[in-house]
Design an enzyme around this catalytic site. Structure first.
Site, PDB file in Angstrom:
ATOM      1  N   GLY B 107       0.542  -1.216   0.327  1.00  0.00           N
ATOM      2  CA  GLY B 107       0.188   0.043  -0.200  1.00  0.00           C
ATOM      3  C   GLY B 107       0.985   1.632   0.217  1.00  0.00           C
ATOM      4  O   GLY B 107       0.293   2.779  -0.342  1.00  0.00           O
ATOM      5  N   GLY B 108       2.076   1.273   0.166  1.00  0.00           N
ATOM      6  CA  GLY B 108       2.874   2.058   0.704  1.00  0.00           C
ATOM      7  C   GLY B 108       3.033   3.478  -1.116  1.00  0.00           C
ATOM      8  O   GLY B 108       2.458   4.379  -0.761  1.00  0.00           O
ATOM      9  N   ASP B 159       6.445   0.525   2.855  1.00  0.00           N
ATOM     10  CA  ASP B 159       7.822   1.527   2.642  1.00  0.00           C
ATOM     11  C   ASP B 159       6.803   2.790   2.577  1.00  0.00           C
ATOM     12  O   ASP B 159       6.052   3.259   2.022  1.00  0.00           O
ATOM     13  CB  ASP B 159       8.545   1.238   0.766  1.00  0.00           C
ATOM     14  CG  ASP B 159       7.711   1.052  -0.105  1.00  0.00           C
ATOM     15  OD1 ASP B 159       6.001   1.000   0.649  1.00  0.00           O
ATOM     16  OD2 ASP B 159       8.149   0.867  -1.019  1.00  0.00           O
ATOM     17  N   GLY B 228      10.356   2.397  -5.494  1.00  0.00           N
ATOM     18  CA  GLY B 228      10.626   3.490  -6.986  1.00  0.00           C
ATOM     19  C   GLY B 228      11.792   3.960  -7.671  1.00  0.00           C
ATOM     20  O   GLY B 228      12.247   4.906  -8.001  1.00  0.00           O
ATOM     21  N   ASP B 278       6.514  -7.380 -11.529  1.00  0.00           N
ATOM     22  CA  ASP B 278       4.767  -7.072 -12.271  1.00  0.00           C
ATOM     23  C   ASP B 278       5.024  -5.687 -12.435  1.00  0.00           C
ATOM     24  O   ASP B 278       5.209  -5.133 -13.196  1.00  0.00           O
ATOM     25  CB  ASP B 278       4.225  -6.299 -10.732  1.00  0.00           C
ATOM     26  CG  ASP B 278       4.294  -5.405 -10.157  1.00  0.00           C
ATOM     27  OD1 ASP B 278       3.730  -4.354  -9.979  1.00  0.00           O
ATOM     28  OD2 ASP B 278       5.550  -4.095  -9.786  1.00  0.00           O
ATOM     29  N   CYS B 316       1.221 -17.498 -32.749  1.00  0.00           N
ATOM     30  CA  CYS B 316       0.594 -17.277 -31.480  1.00  0.00           C
ATOM     31  C   CYS B 316      -0.493 -17.844 -30.861  1.00  0.00           C
ATOM     32  O   CYS B 316      -1.323 -18.499 -31.553  1.00  0.00           O
ATOM     33  CB  CYS B 316       0.680 -16.122 -30.666  1.00  0.00           C
ATOM     34  SG  CYS B 316      -0.584 -15.364 -28.766  1.00  0.00           S
ATOM     35  N   CYS B 318      -2.671 -18.346 -28.329  1.00  0.00           N
ATOM     36  CA  CYS B 318      -3.627 -18.094 -27.236  1.00  0.00           C
ATOM     37  C   CYS B 318      -4.913 -17.532 -28.421  1.00  0.00           C
ATOM     38  O   CYS B 318      -5.130 -17.990 -29.509  1.00  0.00           O
ATOM     39  CB  CYS B 318      -3.155 -16.330 -27.079  1.00  0.00           C
ATOM     40  SG  CYS B 318      -3.477 -14.844 -28.198  1.00  0.00           S
ATOM     41  N   CYS B 321      -5.585 -14.651 -31.234  1.00  0.00           N
ATOM     42  CA  CYS B 321      -4.147 -15.588 -32.253  1.00  0.00           C
ATOM     43  C   CYS B 321      -5.584 -16.575 -33.313  1.00  0.00           C
ATOM     44  O   CYS B 321      -5.155 -16.078 -34.255  1.00  0.00           O
ATOM     45  CB  CYS B 321      -3.533 -15.687 -32.350  1.00  0.00           C
ATOM     46  SG  CYS B 321      -2.563 -13.437 -31.886  1.00  0.00           S
ATOM     47  N   HIS B 347      -4.330 -11.417 -25.366  1.00  0.00           N
ATOM     48  CA  HIS B 347      -2.691 -11.468 -25.751  1.00  0.00           C
ATOM     49  C   HIS B 347      -1.634 -11.086 -25.653  1.00  0.00           C
ATOM     50  O   HIS B 347      -0.352 -11.840 -25.332  1.00  0.00           O
ATOM     51  CB  HIS B 347      -2.692 -11.224 -27.041  1.00  0.00           C
ATOM     52  CG  HIS B 347      -1.832 -11.194 -28.070  1.00  0.00           C
ATOM     53  ND1 HIS B 347      -0.921 -12.023 -28.400  1.00  0.00           N
ATOM     54  CD2 HIS B 347      -0.530 -10.107 -28.069  1.00  0.00           C
ATOM     55  CE1 HIS B 347       0.005 -11.795 -29.570  1.00  0.00           C
ATOM     56  NE2 HIS B 347      -0.179 -10.879 -28.683  1.00  0.00           N
TER      57      HIS B 347
END
Lengths: 377, 377
Positions: B107-108, B159, B228, B278, B316, B318, B321, B347
């Site tokens: 949550g920082g 943090d 950061g 992420d 691909c 997926c 595709c 995709h």
């Protein structure tokens, strides 16, 4: 029945619709509709893929709901992306990634409800696109040709759709034009792999419905639709009109009630002899956090569901109900997460397809009246 | 290696991270991260499920992209629906219908980027919810407790996150506070099934990064994140800071670069010794018709794709595709159909997971430099 089965391979192209069971207590029946992209059991519900997609639902998810046939809108596809583009992209089935049957409406309803009309006469309609104002012309021949080119399994005649409550004289004009255009659509139709359905208009005016139905039957179509209903006339008036009209249509052809409706509407219309339905309710309501269940509607934004660990419907085997609590779904809607509309649309479509399966079972057991009592909304 | 495998059953709880291969030409390595909800191969990319859902993607679709672990946001879940509600609904895994590992940020970052702050001191932060203005207090102990209660596999220390470009004196204060809070989070942490990661702050100030990293290592965590970064400092400065910091962290613990990034950022950071990532790019860009491919980005609203029969990426596998043309996708975006954002997000996530698999393969073959040349955006 056995002899019939043996015949089937021979008469495949002719026998587009076969009645498997006639209810003793109502005009309802179970049937099998054969199309170029496979067969579907009737009574059947067609989810609406207006612009080439059932909103928020992938074709694979749609199959999982038990959907066998869908509806798409000629009007919307004509305006965007255009018929030529769909042809270049391999036809509507490939475009939508849907390999089962597709029915397209002719555009009549949308022309009269969505567009600023610029001109209408006995030949056709000039209207302005609701997207960019471009002037577009549609008539019986063009609408039929478009549907031929889209490669759909069932095409609809271009019809004039009148708003609820117009006078008898105007309604008579609408019916006359619809008959005229149906005759021309029949002549223009040039796709042996595609069925063409006529559309009976006439509002709730039974005499005009009779006239329109008889004229369309005289012309002869692969199936017959009832248009111009569920436009504000109310459940009882709708059922009365459907019951009156359905019995004027050939027993051996499918009957399709356009744009209907709630579970209660559908059960009643099946009892009046209708085989096919389409409606945006499961997806539109799904996007608005309204879930259909056997025990009545569930409004998932309601505070009562904040900590509700139950699924939308206990026993429902859809992906939504087997994975998500009402509490989580409520949160998704509250937070504007797309997953809310997606999951509840998925459940609602599953509910509708399960309803149709229950209707077919009830018909085979002559128990439609019991089902109508159980699901009464 | 064999002796190690034999040991594994004994040391399962201790050995949360295992390095399987060390690249010769870079600081990159392949590893295996074990959590209470299963193991994932590193380097790994975690799609972002901010408010308990990866936008537009069902958990089942997410698994098909090859996703093994996801990120969720403590801040968003705290504000809506609230931690107590998630507990009542069975914990975060059940709430999200995701049975694989989940990491939550503390949550920082959101407190300092989304909320009007009302008060900050060495103990913690009082801020106003960006949804309804409610005053909420967070500190190291509360943020740790929340993540314990959510039942996630990896929790992050609370943090302080500084914006890019603040002065060294202010940055020093941020780092001091982050160390202080990390020490308290470590003491507060009370979930043996959950890893706790420290977060190294310090902007692009290498000396402060050193101080922060060394202090966190002294405290001792199950893994170490770099916070950061990717806040406006640019690719080169980011990589320089990552390379400097990563080598200060224990070799046998996972290293996580928060909120990063483009394919190019990720490949470079892997080379600098990062194991976990992420980022919202695959889903956010997907919602905006921006598709990632091996040959560079594809902007699907572009007129060039009107009649384009190709999938986003040939080869691909997926669902997008293998079923939809660029022309159809362009139409879905043009018409505001949800299927556009859904399919392109799907995709893009598949592309990112395939990229991570390629990175792991390249590391094992010491070919990361070649991959970096091939995918340079």
């Amino acid at each position: 029945m056995h002899a019939r089965e043996v015949q089937d391979t021979v008469s495949l192209i002719m026998a587009d619709f076969q009645i498997l069971h006639q209810d003793c207590d109502s005009a309802g029946r179970c049937g099998l509709l054969r199309t170029a992209h496979g067969e579907v059991e009737t009574p059947v519900f067609m989810p609406v893929g207006t612009a080439g997609a059932v909103k928020g639902i992938t074709p694979r998810q749609l199959k999982e709901t038990g959907t066998g046939i869908i509806l798409a809108n000629t009007y919307h596809l004509l305006i965007r992306p255009g018929i030529e583009t769909i042809e270049k992209l391999g036809g509507l089935h490939k475009f939508m990634a849907w390999d089962r049957p597709i029915l397209t409406d002719s555009g009549g309803y949308q022309v009269f409800s969505l567009s600023p009309l610029t001109r209408i006469d006995d030949d056709g309609v000039e209207f302005a696109s609701h997207v960019d104002g471009a002037r577009i012309y549609l008539n019986a021949e063009i609408a039929t040709d478009i549907q031929n080119r889209l490669g759909v399994d069932i095409a609809m005649c271009f019809d004039q759709c009148a708003p609820h409550g117009i006078g008898a004289a105007q309604l008579e004009e609408v019916v006359a034009r619809t008959i005229l255009w149906a005759e021309r659509a029949g002549r223009a139709h040039a796709n042996a792999n595609q069925m063409l359905f006529g559309i009976v208009q006439g509002g709730t005016h039974l005499e005009l419905r009779t006239r329109c139905a008889c004229e369309l039957v005289r012309i002869g179509f692969d199936g017959y639709a009832l248009g111009g209903l569920s436009v504000g006339e109310g459940h009882d008036e709708m059922v009365r009109t459907v019951a009156h009209t359905a019995r004027l249509l050939p027993r051996d052809k499918p009957r399709y009630l356009m744009g209907v409706g709630t579970p209660k509407d559908i059960i009643a219309a099946v009892g009046a002899g209708i085989d096919m339905f389409d409606c945006v309710l499961p997806t539109r309501n799904g996007r608005n956090a309204f879930a259909f269940t056997e025990n009545g509607p569930l409004r998932l934004r309601n505070n009562a569901h904040i900590n509700d660990t139950e699924p939308i419907e206990i026993g429902c085997e859809c992906y939504c109900c087997t994975n998500f609590s009402r509490g989580a779904l409520r949160h998704f809607f509250n937070s504007g997460e797309m997953l809310g509309p997606i999951l509840v649309s998925l459940h609602n479509l599953t509910f509708y397809q399960r309803l149709m399966a229950e209707i077919r079972r009830a018909l085979r057991r002559n128990e439609l009246a019991e089902l109508a009592k159980r699901i009464d909304y």
